[in-house]
Write a protein that holds these residues in place. Sequence first.
Motif, PDB file in Angstrom:
ATOM      1  N   LYS A 110      -1.259  -6.578  -5.725  1.00  0.00           N
ATOM      2  CA  LYS A 110      -0.993  -5.569  -6.737  1.00  0.00           C
ATOM      3  C   LYS A 110       0.100  -4.630  -6.216  1.00  0.00           C
ATOM      4  CE  LYS A 110      -3.883  -2.613  -9.589  1.00  0.00           C
ATOM      5  NZ  LYS A 110      -3.381  -3.045 -10.880  1.00  0.00           N
ATOM      6  N   LYS A 158       3.260  -2.885  -2.122  1.00  0.00           N
ATOM      7  CA  LYS A 158       2.412  -4.028  -2.443  1.00  0.00           C
ATOM      8  C   LYS A 158       1.171  -4.064  -1.560  1.00  0.00           C
ATOM      9  CE  LYS A 158       2.971  -8.950  -3.359  1.00  0.00           C
ATOM     10  NZ  LYS A 158       3.915 -10.058  -3.270  1.00  0.00           N
ATOM     11  N   LEU A 173      -9.474  -3.316  -4.915  1.00  0.00           N
ATOM     12  CA  LEU A 173      -8.377  -3.849  -5.727  1.00  0.00           C
ATOM     13  C   LEU A 173      -7.986  -5.247  -5.282  1.00  0.00           C
ATOM     14  CD1 LEU A 173      -6.099  -0.696  -5.904  1.00  0.00           C
ATOM     15  CD2 LEU A 173      -7.502  -1.649  -7.731  1.00  0.00           C
ATOM     16  N   GLU A 174      -7.398  -5.975  -6.226  1.00  0.00           N
ATOM     17  CA  GLU A 174      -6.928  -7.320  -5.919  1.00  0.00           C
ATOM     18  C   GLU A 174      -5.671  -7.264  -5.063  1.00  0.00           C
ATOM     19  OE1 GLU A 174      -6.174 -10.443  -8.980  1.00  0.00           O
ATOM     20  OE2 GLU A 174      -7.804  -9.340  -9.959  1.00  0.00           O
ATOM     21  N   ASN A 224       5.850  -1.526 -14.531  1.00  0.00           N
ATOM     22  CA  ASN A 224       5.191  -2.445 -15.439  1.00  0.00           C
ATOM     23  C   ASN A 224       6.034  -2.704 -16.680  1.00  0.00           C
ATOM     24  OD1 ASN A 224       2.843  -3.076 -14.027  1.00  0.00           O
ATOM     25  ND2 ASN A 224       2.059  -1.025 -14.445  1.00  0.00           N
ATOM     26  N   LEU A 257       1.559  -0.919  -6.368  1.00  0.00           N
ATOM     27  CA  LEU A 257       0.981   0.357  -6.772  1.00  0.00           C
ATOM     28  C   LEU A 257       1.675   1.543  -6.100  1.00  0.00           C
ATOM     29  CD1 LEU A 257      -0.867   0.707  -4.040  1.00  0.00           C
ATOM     30  CD2 LEU A 257      -2.427  -0.743  -5.303  1.00  0.00           C
TER      31      LEU A 257
END
Length: 419
Positions: A108, A176, A104-105, A66, A110
Amino acid sequence: MRQWNNARGSGTLFSVDLLDEDGSEIKGTFFKQDADKWFQILQEGQVYAFTGGKVKVANKKFSSFNAEYELTFDSSTQINPINDDSRIGSATYAFVKLNEMEALEANKVLDVIAVVKSVEDHAQFVSRAGKQLDKRNLILVDDTCTEINLTLWGDMAKADGSRWEGNPVVAFKGVKLSDFSGRSLNSLNASTLVNDPDVPETADLRAWFDAAGGGSSFKSVTVRNGGGGGSDDAAKKDISQRYTLQSITDGNLGNGEKPDWAVVKATISFIKLDGERLPWYTACPKEGCNKKVTETMEGAWQCEKCNQTHPECQRRYMLSMQISDNTGKAWVTAFNDQGVELLDNRTADELFQMKEEGNDAELEELFSEACFKTYMLTLRVKTDMYNDETRSRKTLQRLAPVDVKAECAALLDAIAKYN
Ligand SMILES: [Zn+2]
């Protein structure tokens, strides 16, 4: 190390994920001769002092972090190894449990730590853009008794598969989340994979899996067979056994050796009538032959397959039509039996007569009447080469009207499963 190609040139590049004593992470990239030089020297897990290079705003599309910034190293860069600095830990993770994936969308990026329950062989196929792709599917489970499919791509898929055997605990950093087939995970170029990472979760998962966890019944958040692949009957009753036009594309159907089959609920939006080609062809009238015949000088019809000349020919449909569903549209070819069903049980010979008699208006009406009806369509999907381009050929094999009562039951069932 990877190859890149764009308008400005080509070369090699590789990236490193760097972690400092504050636990901050940043991505650094080396290009061309700098990549060639440092790829040989840098070692994962070693502490270095870096000087020289540029800071730029991070392109988050290609980063597993991030971080707002990233580094580009160049010929001015100096890198010196430092004796292990215990203030710097190993990679930091923000693990997400597998039972949280559904909430979750999609898209994303993660981190996941899980036990590899099973692994498939490395597979190769050609993408729609004609590019050779490598993939390998893993099934991951964790102590929430959830399982998910993770697809490794490229070099990660090609690499020796022995690291996945024996149900290892693996940390996946920067993978992803996709909403293909429910929920599934995909590796990115920037993803990192570590077997038995030095984090407390490793021992917990190992103990759970070895004690009893391995024999648990898992709730899979990935729908098998790419969210479709059911038989006609199964697909009528169970929506998860169907494809959508988008999931046919996303699932790369038709890229294997054999054609794939897909049941979709779709609406006929257009059937080609005008154009360079008639919606039928002249076929051999002999039962079961169906071969295209050509007219002789004498006005008879020559079949090369039967090696016979027939006084008459039979016209058979070859319809080019567009179908639509809530996810998109696609061109589909329909042959004679399905054509008769679509066109109010009229044969191609009858339509040919209509055209001969100059009855174009009736013909057009018949074609427009056939549109905007919704069916359960069974498609055969196969990718082939046409003018040096790959294209997905879809042919209609069977069609059935939507049974409203059965469809309501299937929808209620799907809603119940969703909860
Ligand atoms: Zn014939």
